[in-house]
Scaffold this motif. Structure first.
Motif, short mmCIF file in Angstrom:
data_model
loop_
_atom_site.label_atom_id
_atom_site.label_comp_id
_atom_site.label_asym_id
_atom_site.label_seq_id
_atom_site.Cartn_x
_atom_site.Cartn_y
_atom_site.Cartn_z
N GLN A 1 0.86 -1.20 0.00
CA GLN A 1 0.00 0.00 0.00
C GLN A 1 0.91 1.25 0.00
O GLN A 1 1.91 1.29 -0.69
CB GLN A 1 -0.96 -0.05 1.20
N TRP B 1 1.88 -7.48 11.02
CA TRP B 1 1.40 -6.32 10.25
C TRP B 1 1.48 -5.10 11.13
O TRP B 1 0.92 -5.06 12.21
CB TRP B 1 -0.05 -6.57 9.81
N ALA C 1 -7.30 0.62 2.36
CA ALA C 1 -6.59 -0.25 1.43
C ALA C 1 -6.26 -1.60 2.06
O ALA C 1 -5.96 -2.56 1.35
CB ALA C 1 -5.30 0.44 0.96
N ARG C 2 -6.30 -1.65 3.37
CA ARG C 2 -6.02 -2.93 4.05
C ARG C 2 -7.02 -4.00 3.65
O ARG C 2 -6.69 -5.19 3.59
CB ARG C 2 -6.01 -2.74 5.56
N THR D 1 -5.84 -5.43 0.38
CA THR D 1 -4.69 -6.32 0.57
C THR D 1 -5.10 -7.61 1.25
O THR D 1 -4.62 -8.69 0.89
CB THR D 1 -3.60 -5.60 1.38
N ILE E 1 -4.56 -8.44 10.84
CA ILE E 1 -4.50 -7.19 10.07
C ILE E 1 -5.32 -6.16 10.84
O ILE E 1 -6.54 -6.10 10.71
CB ILE E 1 -5.03 -7.39 8.63
#
Lengths: 106, 137
Positions: free
Chosen positions: A41, A105, B19-20, B23, B134
């Motif tokens: 990203q 992450w 945007a995560r 992804t 995430i």
């Protein structure tokens, strides 16, 4: 020794702690762990720069990778990447998950 | 023959915001195409990813009707991922956190998604070869 993948999804213009991945990676590598920082990203914007944190991570032996899809999305060609950074498919992260690496992450 | 991996993904972001999500869906797609067994624990806003009442809409600014706009819907991505995994000999066990669902009135989900509890996340993590969290940004 362990294998780590640190996912950097932001850059330091949007998050002040964005470069923590590189600092943590360098510390882990200095202790003998195998470390990759995978930029994705907006994190790939760091891959075009000579940030001290990025260079310190490289010097500590951290593998520096940038998601090829995120680079294409942002019109960043391989020629613009810091020479220490490799353009890599996101498959790398799934490969390392399947292999049992510690994937974090940030 | 090597044992097929089981991976767990923990999702937090609501659809259409980060945007995560994209992804995360890309990671799930890669694992699904490999025929892996996949667990998804969705909590907080992510319980809206498979929300069945998402609908496409026109875009007056662009002069597009609904068909021309063809706005992507995460519920369709979730359904497609579940179908893809099954077609490749794998599976996706998608659990939406029930507490988060109730808070948001998000109980209507696409087929293949079930209601779960935080205990499902513990179970997923115990049974999986690896887990990726995430978090929201």
């Amino acid at each position: 020794m362990d294998h780590y993948v640190l996912i950097a999804s932001r850059n330091d213009r949007e998050a002040r702690d964005a470069n923590y991945c590189f600092e943590l990676g360098a510390k882990l590598a200095s202790k003998g762990h195998t470390v990759a920082v995978f930029m994705v990203q907006n994190g790939v914007l760091t891959a075009c720069e000579d940030k001290p944190e990025l260079l310190a991570a490289r010097d500590a032996g951290v593998m520096l990778l940038a998601d090829s899809f995120s680079l294409r999305e942002r019109g960043i060609s391989a020629a613009r990447l810091n020479e220490s950074v490799l353009s890599t498919a996101l498959d790398f992260v799934v490969d390392r998950l399947a292999a049992g690496d510690k994937v974090i992450w940030h | 023959m090597a044992k097929k991996p089981m991976l767990t993904f923990v999702l937090m972001d609501a659809p259409f915001e980060s945007a995560r999500t994209t992804t995360a869906m890309r990671l799930l797609d890669i694992a699904a195409r490999r025929g892996y067994d996949i667990n998804v624990f969705a909590y907080e806003g992510a319980v809206y990813l498979p929300f069945a009442r998402q609908t496409q809409h026109p875009n007056a600014v662009h002069g597009h009707d609904t068909e021309e706009e063809n706005h992507p819907l995460p519920k369709d991505w979730v359904g497609a991922l579940i179908a893809e995994a099954e077609s490749r000999g794998g599976s996706i066990d998608w659990a939406n956190c029930g507490l988060c669902v109730d808070e948001r009135g998000a109980e209507e989900c696409v087929s293949g998604v079930r209601r779960g509890t935080p205990a499902d996340l513990v179970d997923f993590a115990k049974r999986s070869d690896n887990t990726l969290v995430i978090p929201t940004s």
